[in-house]
Motif scaffolding. Structure first.
Motif, PDB file in Angstrom:
ATOM      1  N   UNK A  91       9.758  -7.597   0.576  1.00  0.00           N
ATOM      2  CA  UNK A  91      10.004  -7.370   2.038  1.00  0.00           C
ATOM      3  C   UNK A  91       9.701  -8.701   2.757  1.00  0.00           C
ATOM      4  N   UNK A  92       8.983  -9.598   2.634  1.00  0.00           N
ATOM      5  CA  UNK A  92       8.996 -10.627   3.076  1.00  0.00           C
ATOM      6  C   UNK A  92      10.443 -11.416   3.191  1.00  0.00           C
ATOM      7  N   UNK A  93      11.060 -11.640   1.986  1.00  0.00           N
ATOM      8  CA  UNK A  93      12.466 -11.944   1.837  1.00  0.00           C
ATOM      9  C   UNK A  93      13.517 -11.511   2.597  1.00  0.00           C
ATOM     10  N   UNK A  94      13.342 -10.034   2.709  1.00  0.00           N
ATOM     11  CA  UNK A  94      14.377  -9.231   3.751  1.00  0.00           C
ATOM     12  C   UNK A  94      13.954  -9.672   5.132  1.00  0.00           C
ATOM     13  N   UNK A 126      16.697   2.933  -1.075  1.00  0.00           N
ATOM     14  CA  UNK A 126      16.262   1.615  -1.557  1.00  0.00           C
ATOM     15  C   UNK A 126      14.959   1.336  -1.525  1.00  0.00           C
ATOM     16  N   UNK A 127      14.388   1.194  -2.522  1.00  0.00           N
ATOM     17  CA  UNK A 127      12.832   0.982  -2.763  1.00  0.00           C
ATOM     18  C   UNK A 127      12.364  -0.239  -2.843  1.00  0.00           C
ATOM     19  N   UNK A 128      11.403  -0.531  -1.931  1.00  0.00           N
ATOM     20  CA  UNK A 128      10.736  -1.709  -1.951  1.00  0.00           C
ATOM     21  C   UNK A 128       9.307  -1.645  -2.079  1.00  0.00           C
ATOM     22  N   UNK A 129       8.695  -2.140  -3.312  1.00  0.00           N
ATOM     23  CA  UNK A 129       7.259  -1.720  -3.471  1.00  0.00           C
ATOM     24  C   UNK A 129       6.364  -3.005  -3.599  1.00  0.00           C
ATOM     25  N   UNK A 151       0.870  -1.299  -0.087  1.00  0.00           N
ATOM     26  CA  UNK A 151      -0.114  -0.077   0.097  1.00  0.00           C
ATOM     27  C   UNK A 151       0.959   1.212  -0.021  1.00  0.00           C
ATOM     28  N   UNK A 152       1.941   1.227   0.859  1.00  0.00           N
ATOM     29  CA  UNK A 152       2.828   2.104   0.779  1.00  0.00           C
ATOM     30  C   UNK A 152       4.341   1.641   0.572  1.00  0.00           C
ATOM     31  N   UNK A 153       5.112   2.420  -0.379  1.00  0.00           N
ATOM     32  CA  UNK A 153       6.560   2.048  -0.545  1.00  0.00           C
ATOM     33  C   UNK A 153       7.339   2.098   0.592  1.00  0.00           C
ATOM     34  N   UNK A 154       8.104   0.951   0.977  1.00  0.00           N
ATOM     35  CA  UNK A 154       9.104   0.884   2.061  1.00  0.00           C
ATOM     36  C   UNK A 154      10.475   1.309   1.523  1.00  0.00           C
TER      37      UNK A 154
END
Length: 444
Positions: free
Chosen positions: A34-37, A26-29, A13-16
């Motif tokens: 995010x789950x892998x990180x 570093x953009x996570x969309x 919903x919101x970029x991390x």
């Protein structure tokens, strides 16, 4: 099997964002990334230093495999975005998912002080990377299987260079890939040197896909040429630094002594997490328990070992007093090297644990290397040419090993004057005999 696109539902919903010293943000969309990180296997990389023993030469070089892996992901993301914008006919964006996952996970199999540990225990970080991805007991595997049952195999095949699309493979593993682009910039920043700071923005602007893989627009030749030169300089000035190698050799001899003691039932105290590796019977689960902290704890414990060799080597490593070195010519000095190692053995040292030869060498660019695709430049008319054919500088660096051989021995034998604390006549004799064969930091 058709590659899988990111579904809209997968988008956050919101970029991390992660604030980064090299890439700013570093953009996570996507939730998958995010789950892998957030997986425990990836979080372990926070506890594995990127440069191993180089931190003992360049004191700020304490960055982790975690930060490097995020940086590699970010470069892959930027390149995918550029390909979509500028080369929609040459790049299939359904490849984005496997590309980003492979970029993020490419180093997940690294262990503590990776290359030194591998030499002693016969492990291989690329093998463990694929094992962690494929092992159904890992969180990483479970996350990837949410995409499809076969998706872990697809990601692993990029790492092993078996993935059918050469564009994806070369982005992750070639002679100018996202891995090298990030670690040169990141290592240069954290070691405080300027050698690795090539024009990354320009390279990202001229990179492009073609049917055989990845190429660079001919007008960007000098940026790519500079990348090769900077890589050469980083290897010569940072990665092959003799003190860093001295710490690596000291760690190598320390772990060898610990392993030898364990195998004869004399290692005390034992460190449970290392036992499977001493026994050469370890699993992925055993491997994932290891990080730099575990190894440093073991060394700290061994400082008080009743074994004099293990205790001495542990103190040397912890207190940054590594074995010291002289350069030698492998072809002409082999007999002298063995003679000097025998001299060390006459003292209270054992040549097996207190001497070692170390060879560090690298080819800055190898246009014939099959495992790593050559660097290809593309003219406006579509004609392709190898970088070494148009760059005299790269041609000079091509196909030649750069580096040297060094003999590592107890540091007091290489002091310019007889150490005052030594009162043994035999040490005096060995010291003066040793010095006869050394001139200007080299064996003569």
């Amino acid at each position: 099997m058709k590659p899988i696109l990111f579904e809209k539902a997968d988008r956050l919903d919101s970029e991390i964002v992660f604030r980064d010293t090299v890439h700013d943000y570093i953009h996570v969309r996507h939730q998958l990334i995010l789950d892998l990180i957030d997986s425990k296997e990836f979080q372990r990389l926070r506890r594995v230093k990127q440069l191993g023993t180089s931190q003992y030469t360049f004191h700020d070089a304490e960055h982790s495999r975690f930060s490097h892996s995020l940086g590699v992901y970010e470069l892959a993301r930027k390149i995918c975005d550029r390909f979509v914008r500028n080369y929609p006919n040459e790049w299939d964006d359904s490849e984005r998912l496997v590309t980003l996952c492979a970029a993020l996970l490419h180093d997940i199999g690294h262990g503590p002080f990776s290359h030194t540990f591998e030499q002693i225990f016969g492990t291989d970080h690329e093998h463990f990377t694929t094992e962690i991805i494929l092992d159904e007991t890992t969180e990483v595997n479970a996350i990837l299987r949410k995409v499809s049952p076969d998706f872990p195999n697809e990601v692993a095949s990029v790492i092993t260079k078996e993935y059918p699309n050469p564009q994806v493979v070369q982005l992750i593993s070639s002679q100018i890939d996202v891995d090298r682009m990030d670690y040169l910039q990141r290592d240069a920043y954290n070691t405080g040197v300027t050698y690795g700071k090539f024009d990354l923005s320009r390279i990202l602007r001229v990179i492009r896909p073609h049917k055989e893989g990845i190429a660079f627009q001919i007008q960007g030749m000098h940026a790519v040429e500079d990348y090769i030169v900077r890589r050469y300089q980083m290897y010569m000035q940072v990665y092959f630094h003799p003190v860093s190698r001295g710490m690596e050799v000291t760690l190598d001899r320390l772990l060898t002594r610990a392993r030898d003691l364990y195998q004869t039932g004399q290692l005390s105290p034992a460190v449970p997490f290392l036992e499977p590796f001493f026994e050469e019977n370890y699993s992925v689960k055993d491997y994932l328990r290891l990080d730099d902290h575990i190894l440093m704890y073991a060394i700290s414990v061994w400082v008080n070992s009743e074994d004099r060799y293990l205790s001495t080597l542990s103190k040397m490593f912890l207190n940054r007093q590594p074995l010291k070195s002289v350069e030698f010519d492998r072809e002409h000095d082999a007999e002298t090297v063995e003679y000097l190692r025998d001299l060390v053995d006459e003292l209270f040292y054992d040549r097996k644990y207190f001497t070692m030869t170390n060879r560090s060498s690298d080819i800055s660019y190898d246009y014939s290397l099959k495992e790593k695709a050559p660097i290809t430049l593309m003219h406006e008319n579509g004609q392709m040419v190898d970088l070494s054919e148009v760059s005299p500088i790269v041609r000079i660096l091509s196909d030649n090993l750069h580096g040297n051989d060094r003999l590592y021995v107890p540091r007091e034998l290489l002091q310019t004057s007889l150490p005052a604390q030594q009162n043994l006549e035999i040490f005096d004799d060995v010291y003066y005999e040793f010095q006869k064969h050394i001139k200007n930091g080299k064996i003569n």
